[in-house]
Design a protein around this motif. Structure first.
Motif, PDB file in Angstrom:
ATOM      1  N   THR A  89       1.077  -1.327   0.628  1.00  0.00           N
ATOM      2  CA  THR A  89      -0.094   0.241  -0.023  1.00  0.00           C
ATOM      3  C   THR A  89       0.742   1.156   0.006  1.00  0.00           C
ATOM      4  OG1 THR A  89      -1.748  -0.756   1.197  1.00  0.00           O
ATOM      5  CG2 THR A  89      -1.531   1.519   1.065  1.00  0.00           C
ATOM      6  N   PHE A  90       0.491   1.876  -1.127  1.00  0.00           N
ATOM      7  CA  PHE A  90       0.983   3.730  -0.732  1.00  0.00           C
ATOM      8  C   PHE A  90       0.584   4.520   0.092  1.00  0.00           C
ATOM      9  CE2 PHE A  90       3.246   0.569  -3.940  1.00  0.00           C
ATOM     10  CZ  PHE A  90       4.235   1.161  -4.101  1.00  0.00           C
ATOM     11  N   ILE A  91       1.004   4.665   0.657  1.00  0.00           N
ATOM     12  CA  ILE A  91       0.149   6.764   1.015  1.00  0.00           C
ATOM     13  C   ILE A  91       1.131   7.962   0.327  1.00  0.00           C
ATOM     14  CG2 ILE A  91      -0.284   7.448   3.510  1.00  0.00           C
ATOM     15  CD1 ILE A  91       0.283   5.093   4.890  1.00  0.00           C
ATOM     16  N   ARG A  92      -0.227   8.814  -0.599  1.00  0.00           N
ATOM     17  CA  ARG A  92       0.685   9.752  -0.445  1.00  0.00           C
ATOM     18  C   ARG A  92      -0.114  10.867  -0.357  1.00  0.00           C
ATOM     19  NH1 ARG A  92      -0.856  11.690  -6.726  1.00  0.00           N
ATOM     20  NH2 ARG A  92      -2.559  12.749  -5.868  1.00  0.00           N
ATOM     21  N   ARG A  93       1.531  11.646   0.531  1.00  0.00           N
ATOM     22  CA  ARG A  93       0.516  12.891   0.468  1.00  0.00           C
ATOM     23  C   ARG A  93       0.903  14.043  -0.061  1.00  0.00           C
ATOM     24  NH1 ARG A  93       2.303   9.600   5.383  1.00  0.00           N
ATOM     25  NH2 ARG A  93       0.638   9.315   6.825  1.00  0.00           N
ATOM     26  N   LYS A  94       1.280  15.006   0.672  1.00  0.00           N
ATOM     27  CA  LYS A  94       1.407  15.829  -0.435  1.00  0.00           C
ATOM     28  C   LYS A  94       2.737  16.754  -1.082  1.00  0.00           C
ATOM     29  CE  LYS A  94      -1.991  19.305   1.350  1.00  0.00           C
ATOM     30  NZ  LYS A  94      -2.106  20.357   2.273  1.00  0.00           N
ATOM     31  N   ASP A  95       3.910  16.154   0.339  1.00  0.00           N
ATOM     32  CA  ASP A  95       5.043  16.283  -0.413  1.00  0.00           C
ATOM     33  C   ASP A  95       6.180  15.044   0.605  1.00  0.00           C
ATOM     34  OD1 ASP A  95       4.239  15.554   2.285  1.00  0.00           O
ATOM     35  OD2 ASP A  95       5.874  16.875   3.446  1.00  0.00           O
ATOM     36  N   GLN A  96       5.187  13.149  -0.104  1.00  0.00           N
ATOM     37  CA  GLN A  96       5.991  12.859   0.281  1.00  0.00           C
ATOM     38  C   GLN A  96       5.206  11.493  -0.155  1.00  0.00           C
ATOM     39  OE1 GLN A  96       7.329  11.987   4.136  1.00  0.00           O
ATOM     40  NE2 GLN A  96       5.125  11.353   5.330  1.00  0.00           N
ATOM     41  N   ILE A  97       5.387  10.196   0.171  1.00  0.00           N
ATOM     42  CA  ILE A  97       4.678   8.874  -0.168  1.00  0.00           C
ATOM     43  C   ILE A  97       5.618   7.861   0.435  1.00  0.00           C
ATOM     44  CG2 ILE A  97       4.348   6.884  -2.052  1.00  0.00           C
ATOM     45  CD1 ILE A  97       4.536   9.235  -4.387  1.00  0.00           C
ATOM     46  N   GLU A  98       4.687   7.163   1.108  1.00  0.00           N
ATOM     47  CA  GLU A  98       5.194   5.987   2.149  1.00  0.00           C
ATOM     48  C   GLU A  98       4.995   4.748   2.280  1.00  0.00           C
ATOM     49  OE1 GLU A  98       4.576   5.448   6.785  1.00  0.00           O
ATOM     50  OE2 GLU A  98       3.770   6.541   6.205  1.00  0.00           O
ATOM     51  N   HIS A  99       5.390   3.837   1.639  1.00  0.00           N
ATOM     52  CA  HIS A  99       5.782   2.522   1.082  1.00  0.00           C
ATOM     53  C   HIS A  99       5.124   1.253   2.354  1.00  0.00           C
ATOM     54  CE1 HIS A  99       7.064  -1.312  -0.586  1.00  0.00           C
ATOM     55  NE2 HIS A  99       5.721  -0.916  -1.085  1.00  0.00           N
TER      56      HIS A  99
END
Length: 467
Positions: A361-371
């Motif tokens: 799963t990937f979480i896309r925030r305004k300034d970063q992407i978490e895997h």
């Protein structure tokens, strides 16, 4: 609690807790019954010998000699045959066969008799173990159900309260609007959010929209209340119960893009997007074993069960454990499916990501992407299931991107995470459905060929409510 509000203890809550204790005791009793068997008992081996003596040796001229003064050697011969069958199968090894031919004048019949008795005893052991396995599954279900009941009882005990002054004001205001209230219950959840349960009807034949009451109740309680989607939308002459809840601070929008193996219209991946009790919203993906119709049936079954349990108020992990036990105990063959579940708390903006054998799963925030990844097994494999879960605090405009393994497997090994992060970073698309389509299309463009597995991309975005 606010001034004038008192927690209310209900005898029904105490009864629920008693039910839970009884169920836990029943689960312990199930586990104390006959356990799984790994080896034959002495009585079972003696029974095998007795069957062979009766069916083969009874009419043999050497019977009294073999089972009289030489019975020890016959037992030893029988044990060697059983050990050889257990190790090599139905064909004896040369040394055991030679010994049997030397000792028994009816060697072929004796061997067939021992073989039949062995297979019958082993089949009995298989059935006993299968029953024990089902009993373990039932015990696990009972224990999970008892935990859920205890959790419900505690939540009810902590949430039900009375407020006589507020109650009188509500009754008075609704009476002015031509509404008679039969019962009224106040609840407050762990985050301090209100619920108001009203059973009511109109005095006259006219119908009153539920939404028209929300403003009045909001003013009286000092909290912005909205009617629940699951209840009636009109109040008539028959009593009906309507639940008013505090309006959430966030809302979600979701979109899905998928394609079957070989561009088939039938996909083994299934999904759901659902409203859950307590101001929550859930999205889930399930990847059935294999592809095509069979995989579609498996994943659809999992998603339907998940919807049924979560919408009824079961805790997420309890629901997954119960589905797993059902699949393991309900069939002989293993048919596994993954579960990838994300639950958003629309009051706080927190989300919980729960995985059983699911892909990244990937979480896309305004300034970063978490895997985020998982190492857990899918459901339907083992009675005991470890579920991976993690919580994240999200902000306005955060995207959660869920995938089935067909998407990752389509990309080169070792570069999958980097390529997907690049695809997600490289677009400003805000619409979740369009974003899901974009990601899937980019992966297909990269491979340049038809999908070798079912592929699904589910995107859910969280936004702050503008009041």
């Amino acid at each position: 609690m606010e001034n004038g509000q008192v927690l209310h203890s209900s005898p029904y809550v105490e009864q629920i807790d008693k039910f839970a204790v009884s169920l836990k005791q029943l689960a312990k009793t199930f586990l104390k019954l006959e356990e799984k068997k790994q080896t034959f008992s002495e009585e079972e081996i003696d029974e095998m010998f007795a069957c062979v003596r009766e069916e083969v040796c009874e009419k043999c001229e050497k019977n009294s000699w073999c089972w009289g003064e030489n019975y020890i050697q016959m037992y030893q011969m029988g044990y060697e045959i059983l050990a050889a069958v257990d190790q090599y199968g139905n064909e004896l090894d040369a040394e055991t066969k030679r010994k049997l031919m030397q000792r028994c004048i009816m060697a072929p019949r004796f061997y067939r008799g021992m073989l039949d008795s062995f297979h019958e005893a082993r089949q009995n052991m298989i059935w006993i173990n299968r029953i024990a396995r089902s009993r373990e599954g039932c015990a696990a279900q009972l224990d999970l159900f008892a935990d859920m009941l205890q959790n419900v009882a505690k939540n009810l005990e902590d949430s039900i309260f009375t407020d006589e002054r507020l109650g009188k004001r509500i009754l008075s205001q609704l009476k002015r609007k031509g509404i008679r209230v039969l019962s009224m219950h106040f609840l407050v959840n762990g985050e301090g959010k209100y619920e108001l349960h009203l059973t009511m009807r109109t005095w006259k034949s006219e119908k009153i929209p539920v939404k028209s009451l929300a403003g009045t109740l909001s003013n009286l309680t000092g909290r912005r209340l909205i009617p629940g989607k699951e209840g009636a939308q009109l109040i008539g002459t028959d009593y009906t119960t309507v639940v008013f809840r505090e309006e959430p601070s966030y809302y979600t929008m979701s979109g899905i893009a998928r394609i079957g193996k070989g561009c088939s219209n039938i996909s083994g991946d299934s999904f759901t997007m659902m409203d859950l009790p307590g101001g929550k919203r859930g999205v889930a993906l399930s990847d059935g074993m294999g592809c095509g119709q069979a995989a579609c049936r498996e994943s659809t079954l999992v998603i339907e069960l998940l919807e049924e349990l979560l919408e009824a108020g079961f805790p997420e992990k309890t629901a997954i454990q119960m589905i797993n036990t059902t699949l393991v105990c309900g069939r002989e063959e293993i048919h596994y499916s993954t579960i990838d579940l994300t639950v958003f708390d629309l009051y706080t903006g927190e989300c919980e990501l729960i995985k059983a054998g699911a892909s990244s799963t990937f979480i896309r925030r305004k300034d970063q992407i978490e895997h985020l990844t998982s190492t857990s097994l899918p459901i339907g494999v083992m009675n005991s299931l470890e579920i991976d879960s993690v919580k994240r605090q999200l902000t306005d405009g955060t995207y959660v991107i869920m995938l089935t393994d067909g998407v990752l497997d389509a990309l080169p090994v070792g570069e999958q995470d980097f390529l997907l992060e690049t695809i997600i970073k490289g677009t400003e698309i805000r619409n979740p459905k369009e974003l899901a389509r974009h990601i899937l299309q980019q992966v297909l463009n990269w491979t340049g060929k038809e999908p070798e597995d079912d592929m699904s991309v589910l995107v859910a975005a969280l936004w702050k409510c503008r009041k």
